[in-house]
Write a protein that holds these residues in place. Structure first.
Motif, mmCIF file in Angstrom:
data_model
loop_
_atom_site.group_PDB
_atom_site.id
_atom_site.type_symbol
_atom_site.label_atom_id
_atom_site.label_comp_id
_atom_site.label_asym_id
_atom_site.label_seq_id
_atom_site.Cartn_x
_atom_site.Cartn_y
_atom_site.Cartn_z
ATOM 1 N N GLU A 193 0.831 -1.201 0.000
ATOM 2 C CA GLU A 193 0.000 0.000 0.000
ATOM 3 C C GLU A 193 0.873 1.261 0.000
ATOM 4 O O GLU A 193 0.528 2.260 -0.647
ATOM 5 N N ARG A 194 1.988 1.215 0.726
ATOM 6 C CA ARG A 194 2.930 2.338 0.751
ATOM 7 C C ARG A 194 3.489 2.606 -0.648
ATOM 8 O O ARG A 194 3.583 3.761 -1.093
ATOM 9 N N LEU A 195 3.857 1.522 -1.328
ATOM 10 C CA LEU A 195 4.386 1.664 -2.691
ATOM 11 C C LEU A 195 3.349 2.243 -3.635
ATOM 12 O O LEU A 195 3.659 3.098 -4.474
ATOM 13 N N ILE A 200 13.213 -0.182 3.281
ATOM 14 C CA ILE A 200 13.943 -1.254 3.977
ATOM 15 C C ILE A 200 12.940 -2.302 4.419
ATOM 16 O O ILE A 200 12.037 -2.018 5.209
ATOM 17 N N ALA A 201 13.083 -3.507 3.883
ATOM 18 C CA ALA A 201 12.218 -4.631 4.244
ATOM 19 C C ALA A 201 13.081 -5.692 4.917
ATOM 20 O O ALA A 201 13.965 -6.271 4.273
ATOM 21 N N VAL A 202 12.837 -5.924 6.179
ATOM 22 C CA VAL A 202 13.633 -6.887 6.947
ATOM 23 C C VAL A 202 13.043 -8.279 6.768
ATOM 24 O O VAL A 202 11.844 -8.484 6.999
ATOM 25 N N PRO A 203 13.843 -9.267 6.332
ATOM 26 C CA PRO A 203 13.321 -10.627 6.143
ATOM 27 C C PRO A 203 12.651 -11.147 7.406
ATOM 28 O O PRO A 203 13.135 -10.935 8.519
ATOM 29 N N GLN A 251 5.487 -10.349 -4.559
ATOM 30 C CA GLN A 251 4.650 -9.202 -4.930
ATOM 31 C C GLN A 251 5.406 -7.887 -4.758
ATOM 32 O O GLN A 251 5.304 -6.978 -5.595
ATOM 33 N N LEU A 252 6.169 -7.784 -3.670
ATOM 34 C CA LEU A 252 6.924 -6.564 -3.407
ATOM 35 C C LEU A 252 8.005 -6.363 -4.465
ATOM 36 O O LEU A 252 8.185 -5.250 -4.978
ATOM 37 N N ASP A 253 8.735 -7.435 -4.799
ATOM 38 C CA ASP A 253 9.771 -7.345 -5.838
ATOM 39 C C ASP A 253 9.179 -6.841 -7.150
ATOM 40 O O ASP A 253 9.760 -5.977 -7.829
ATOM 41 N N GLY A 279 9.925 -3.164 -8.962
ATOM 42 C CA GLY A 279 10.422 -3.155 -10.334
ATOM 43 C C GLY A 279 9.541 -2.339 -11.264
ATOM 44 O O GLY A 279 10.042 -1.620 -12.148
ATOM 45 N N ARG A 280 8.232 -2.429 -11.062
ATOM 46 C CA ARG A 280 7.314 -1.676 -11.926
ATOM 47 C C ARG A 280 7.483 -0.172 -11.737
ATOM 48 O O ARG A 280 7.565 0.581 -12.711
ATOM 49 N N VAL A 281 7.543 0.282 -10.470
ATOM 50 C CA VAL A 281 7.661 1.713 -10.205
ATOM 51 C C VAL A 281 9.009 2.248 -10.700
ATOM 52 O O VAL A 281 9.084 3.334 -11.302
ATOM 53 N N ILE A 282 10.073 1.489 -10.479
ATOM 54 C CA ILE A 282 11.391 1.920 -10.957
ATOM 55 C C ILE A 282 11.401 2.004 -12.483
ATOM 56 O O ILE A 282 11.887 2.983 -13.074
#
Length: 395
Positions: A203-205, A227-230, A244-246, A250-253
């Motif tokens: 949601e932040r992205l 920063i996403a901590v495993p 999903q995050l990856d 990638g889409r936004v970049i």
């Protein structure tokens, strides 16, 4: 034990349930049996270790049944439990197949602590409607099976001095300056979380993406450090969230990068305290958007790391900390447009307003730090058990 108790019942049933996300819940009777067995093992160990005049402070939803097991054999011990996660409304809580047993286990305590008053109310309502217990809502007490349990809010604090000392050290400040130079961005927005579906990272992205769509004049000027901590990598839902995050990053970049500027710096790693505080210091804005959070200590750590009052905190209204940190810019994390609007508001906030808000936030975290939280709980526990409060520090 680890598979069935921790990764099973705790992380696939209780964790999503407590965060109001029943669609993520998986209930398994074998895992429940193992949860009971592990709680009994902790109770047995505590009983063997506890001496005369000791008190027991039990931590979190992993050990909800332990208080009752101890109470049955050691009525001489003051027992408290602190619930580090939210507690859901009774309408959601009732889906849990072992709803009575869990509440009865917790009510073996003399004192139950939650982060916020709203979680206290949810728990009291559950005791009333699930157990039929006698509830004194004015005193926040539960009378059940001849025993009285006090329920209260104790908002968790952080070791403020520790973070302020780290922030003022020359090593941390040098690291912070290197981070800023490496990003080559006029404004740095920071998001820090465990990789967890309750944290609202996707949601932040989406909110940041909407901000870039609606504010092209901020392109090449603003960078989001994510920063996403495993976390809990063996649980299926967490592996799916990572994919999903990856893809979203990638889409936004790919969509917005231009002239050497990359809108997102994505770091999937664990940082030590010094490096984390350096990132806090390097950021102008913290964007923290949990869908539901017991407290959110990252928000408090970020505040403590800015002694010059030169930053803005954007915080989800569904974090427990939002009830305390009212000078933050609060936002509904499900509202993509609202996140974009809050980012622009933070960017365009006058320096004197920014400083005034941060000063108020720092005063709050100093007034309710980790030591104060601990002392308040232990004093309340001894008081509820009929022990003189002065003995809390000694115990």
């Amino acid at each position: 034990d680890v598979s069935q108790f921790y990764y099973g019942l705790c992380n696939r049933a209780l964790w999503p349930l407590m965060h109001f996300m029943i669609s993520n819940c998986h209930f398994n009777v074998g895992q429940w049996r193992q949860y009971r067995a592990v709680n009994e093992a902790f109770a047995e160990c505590a009983i063997n270790e506890a001496g005369q005049g000791d008190m027991l402070w039990i931590q979190d939803f992993h050990l909800a049944l332990t208080p009752r097991s101890i109470r049955a054999r050691r009525k001489d011990l003051p027992i408290g439990i602190f619930w580090h996660v939210p507690f859901p409304p009774v309408e959601l809580y009732r889906v849990f197949p072992w709803r009575r047993e869990l509440l009865m286990g917790m009510l073996g305590s003399d004192l139950i602590g939650f982060h916020t008053d709203s979680y206290v109310r949810h728990f009291l309502n559950s005791c009333l409607r699930v157990l039929g217990a006698e509830i004194d809502f004015e005193r926040a007490q539960v009378h059940f099976e001849g025993h009285t349990t006090k329920v209260a809010a104790f908002p968790l604090g952080i070791p403020v001095d520790y973070f302020e000392d780290l922030a003022s050290s020359s090593r941390t400040q040098e690291k912070s300056a290197r981070i800023r130079r490496g990003l080559r961005s006029e404004v740095v927005v920071l998001g820090v979380d465990r990789l967890d579906y309750t944290k609202g990272i996707l949601e932040r992205l989406l909110g940041f993406e909407r901000f870039l769509e609606r504010n092209p004049h901020y392109h090449r000027r603003v960078t989001l450090v994510l920063i996403a901590v495993p976390s809990r990598t063996k649980v299926t839902e967490y592996a799916m969230l990572k994919r999903q995050l990856d893809e979203a990053v990638g889409r936004v970049i790919g969509r917005f990068s231009s002239d050497g500027w990359v809108p997102i710096r994505y770091l999937y790693t664990q940082f030590g305290a010094e490096d984390l505080v350096a990132h806090y210091q390097a950021a102008d804005i913290a964007l923290l958007t949990p869908l539901r959070d017991g407290m959110n200590l990252v928000a408090k750590e970020f505040i403590a790391s800015h002694p010059n009052d030169d930053a803005v905190l954007i915080l989800s209204e569904f974090a427990g900390a939002a009830e305390e940190l009212t000078e933050a810019l609060l936002v509904n994390p499900y509202n993509t447009d609202a996140i974009a609007d809050r980012l622009r508001e933070a960017l365009e906030m006058r320096p004197e307003v920014r400083a005034e808000r941060m000063r108020a936030l720092r005063d709050k975290i100093r007034g309710n730090n980790l030591e104060r939280w601990s002392a308040n709980f232990l004093t309340a526990l001894t008081s509820e058990f009929g022990v003189e409060p002065q003995s809390a520090a000694h115990a």
